[in-house]
Design an enzyme around this catalytic site. Structure first.
Site, mmCIF file in Angstrom:
data_model
loop_
_atom_site.group_PDB
_atom_site.id
_atom_site.type_symbol
_atom_site.label_atom_id
_atom_site.label_comp_id
_atom_site.label_asym_id
_atom_site.label_seq_id
_atom_site.Cartn_x
_atom_site.Cartn_y
_atom_site.Cartn_z
ATOM 1 N N HIS A 257 0.877 -1.149 -0.025
ATOM 2 C CA HIS A 257 -0.075 0.078 -0.123
ATOM 3 C C HIS A 257 0.797 1.303 -0.172
ATOM 4 O O HIS A 257 0.744 2.057 -0.925
ATOM 5 C CB HIS A 257 -1.058 -0.017 1.344
ATOM 6 C CG HIS A 257 -1.643 1.164 1.297
ATOM 7 N ND1 HIS A 257 -3.024 1.022 1.126
ATOM 8 C CD2 HIS A 257 -1.569 2.310 1.714
ATOM 9 C CE1 HIS A 257 -3.695 2.152 1.133
ATOM 10 N NE2 HIS A 257 -2.917 3.156 1.656
ATOM 11 N N GLU A 258 1.914 1.222 0.888
ATOM 12 C CA GLU A 258 2.799 2.728 1.023
ATOM 13 C C GLU A 258 3.700 2.714 -0.168
ATOM 14 O O GLU A 258 3.987 3.739 -0.517
ATOM 15 C CB GLU A 258 3.227 2.406 2.363
ATOM 16 C CG GLU A 258 2.596 2.385 3.562
ATOM 17 C CD GLU A 258 1.626 3.502 3.665
ATOM 18 O OE1 GLU A 258 1.563 4.639 2.867
ATOM 19 O OE2 GLU A 258 0.399 3.250 4.303
ATOM 20 N N HIS A 261 1.704 4.561 -2.692
ATOM 21 C CA HIS A 261 1.902 6.244 -2.605
ATOM 22 C C HIS A 261 3.400 6.433 -2.818
ATOM 23 O O HIS A 261 3.564 7.445 -3.693
ATOM 24 C CB HIS A 261 1.846 6.481 -1.047
ATOM 25 C CG HIS A 261 0.253 6.281 -0.612
ATOM 26 N ND1 HIS A 261 -0.397 6.921 -0.949
ATOM 27 C CD2 HIS A 261 -0.275 5.617 0.362
ATOM 28 C CE1 HIS A 261 -1.738 6.931 -0.471
ATOM 29 N NE2 HIS A 261 -1.505 6.023 0.448
ATOM 30 N N GLU A 287 -4.584 7.565 -3.074
ATOM 31 C CA GLU A 287 -4.838 6.605 -2.539
ATOM 32 C C GLU A 287 -5.513 5.570 -3.864
ATOM 33 O O GLU A 287 -5.229 4.237 -3.551
ATOM 34 C CB GLU A 287 -6.403 6.804 -1.619
ATOM 35 C CG GLU A 287 -6.109 7.261 -0.628
ATOM 36 C CD GLU A 287 -5.173 6.500 0.325
ATOM 37 O OE1 GLU A 287 -5.373 5.125 0.279
ATOM 38 O OE2 GLU A 287 -4.340 7.131 1.302
#
Length: 492
Positions: A257-258, A261, A287
């Protein structure tokens, strides 16, 4: 053009100072000694004072008035759009208020972490009241008679409004609830992991998977934090993750997830760095990258077959028999407490709840003292489970402690955007599954970099998604994807 040159040179220094302030925030959550919290609050307030003075410098107004936007290219016009909007917002906020928000939210983060560890909401409540009061003052200044929550929302998703989000979420909720009920009532229920996984091995695998998703360690690093986050951009885009002995997926998927980003930030055209275009255009678009990396790619049947091999190579027998059973375990639907650990079916229900509660906190309709009861009542109604402790309830997220009111709805916006991007990606890369099954994400990440990431803040948020996906974003592709994926997985 000299006015434009002066403006952009001045802004470049402001962006650089903002990056330094961001690094202080990263350090606070990863390396800073606990006893430094009060001093760090003063440091953050001082930095915010310097930044606010630059962001409201009267010369900005003179330069903006002197520049003819029509004489600029598309990138120059986009720079002007951002700077005019930011200058108008920043000049409405008193310098003392901006510094006080920075000081209080810096200290509040530590208070929240201690209260969370102690399961003591009452210890955090007075600090949260201060944070909300400050944000209410800021919102009133920015809104200039308009809706306070809408004013705060612009910091995270320019152009969005609470009314728009309420309509979008209202359209999503019936299908999400119906899917949840079908899945939880299905006869087929995947097994969960039930053994311990050493933290150092989890971190080693997380770093390997981050590399597989194209994270550039020459311009980034992975550390541990209470709440995973990404920080920085351009040549310095850092991420954090966390470990839990019996839940290696927490570490692996928080990392992916990170990485989404950070990859957005790393993928922006270098000529935009240290300009208003050199960062993600909105948190919703941000996101979209973290969620498509984590879910549509990372939790796909194809990629989990690869991950199963890497898990068994590193940990040996993990108690799951084969890639197909592993795929089901990775995507197991259950009514857990924690948003960051939620499956794709439940995740948006977590966000819809937070959206409703934070609007009431900002409007004053929900006193802080009543927040735990309001949270627990809503959670049990939506998820069918009673909250057992504050860290599983209203103390689980860091966002409100640092004043990020208006941030939460961008998670679901990001999911909606990711659904549209995934639909377009599948058409552009028809053999995507074969590549993911080999642990090769390069075609997918290259497509995202070319069609979205490199543009940074060039377009407005929804236009950024429309440019990449080929049409205006709607909730349909996301809901269709969820129905198809979990209908197949659970036989409903």
């Amino acid at each position: 053009m000299s006015a434009y040159d002066d403006l952009t040179a001045f802004q470049r220094e402001t962006e650089a100072l903002g990056a330094v302030a961001g690094r202080l925030g990263w350090d606070q959550e990863t390396m800073m000694p606990r006893g430094a919290a009060q001093q760090r609050g003063e440091e953050m307030a001082a930095m915010e004072g310097v930044l606010h003075a630059r962001r409201t410098d009267p010369r900005l107004g003179d330069w903006l008035a002197a520049i003819d936007d029509s004489a600029l290219d598309a990138a120059g016009q986009a720079v002007m759009r951002h700077m005019r909007r930011d200058y108008l917002r920043n000049t409405k906020v008193p310098a003392r208020l901006a510094s006080e928000i920075a000081r209080v939210t810096s200290v509040a983060q530590g208070v929240w972490a201690e209260a969370r560890a102690a399961e003591d909401f009452a210890a955090f409540a007075p600090t949260l009241e201060k944070v909300i009061a400050l944000r209410q003052q800021e919102a009133a200044a920015i809104a200039d008679g308009g809706d306070a929550y809408d004013a705060l929302l612009q910091d995270y998703e320019p152009g969005a409004s609470a009314a728009f989000l309420e309509d979008l979420f209202g359209a999503m909720r019936p299908r999400l609830v119906a899917l949840r009920e079908k899945v939880l009532g299905a006869a087929r229920q995947p097994a969960a992991l039930s053994r311990d996984f050493p933290a150092d091995q989890q971190m080693a695998l997380a770093a390997e998977i981050a590399g597989a998703f194209g994270y550039d360690f020459n311009r980034g690093r992975i550390d541990k934090a209470v709440h995973p986050f990404s920080s920085g951009g351009g040549a310095d885009a850092r991420i954090t993750t966390r470990t839990a002995p019996r839940d290696p997926f927490n570490c692996i998927y928080s990392t992916i997830h990170e990485v989404g980003h950070a990859s957005y930030e790393q993928g922006i055209d270098p000529s935009y760095w240290l300009t208003p275009l050199g960062r993600g255009v909105s948190m919703g678009v941000h996101e979209s990258q973290s969620r498509i990396y984590e879910n549509q790619l990372g939790r796909s049947r194809a990629f989990t077959s690869y991950l199963y091999g890497r898990m068994t190579d590193r940990f040996g027998d993990i108690g799951i028999d084969g890639p197909e059973a592993f795929y089901a375990t990775v995507n197991r639907v259950h009514s857990g407490y924690i948003r960051t650990e939620a499956d794709e079916v439940h995740y948006n229900l977590h966000i819809l709840m937070r959206f409703d509660l934070e609007r009431k906190l900002i409007s004053g309709d929900l006193p802080v003292a009543d927040l735990p009861e309001a949270w627990n009542t809503r959670f049990e109604a939506d998820f069918g489970v009673a909250v057992d402790k504050p860290s599983n309830g209203c103390l689980q997220d860091v966002h409100w402690s640092v004043g990020l009111f208006g941030y939460f709805p961008t998670y679901t916006l990001g999911n909606v955007y990711a659904g549209c991007l995934h639909e377009a990606l599948r058409k552009a890369v028809p053999d995507l599954d074969a590549q993911l099954a080999a642990g090769d994400t390069s075609m997918a990440t290259a497509w995202l970099r070319e069609h979205l990431q490199q543009h940074g803040g060039l377009h407005e948020p929804r236009a950024t998604i429309a440019h990449a996906a080929g049409n205006q974003p709607t909730e349909g592709p996301l809901l269709d994807y969820l129905d198809a994926k979990f209908g197949d997985l659970y036989g409903v």
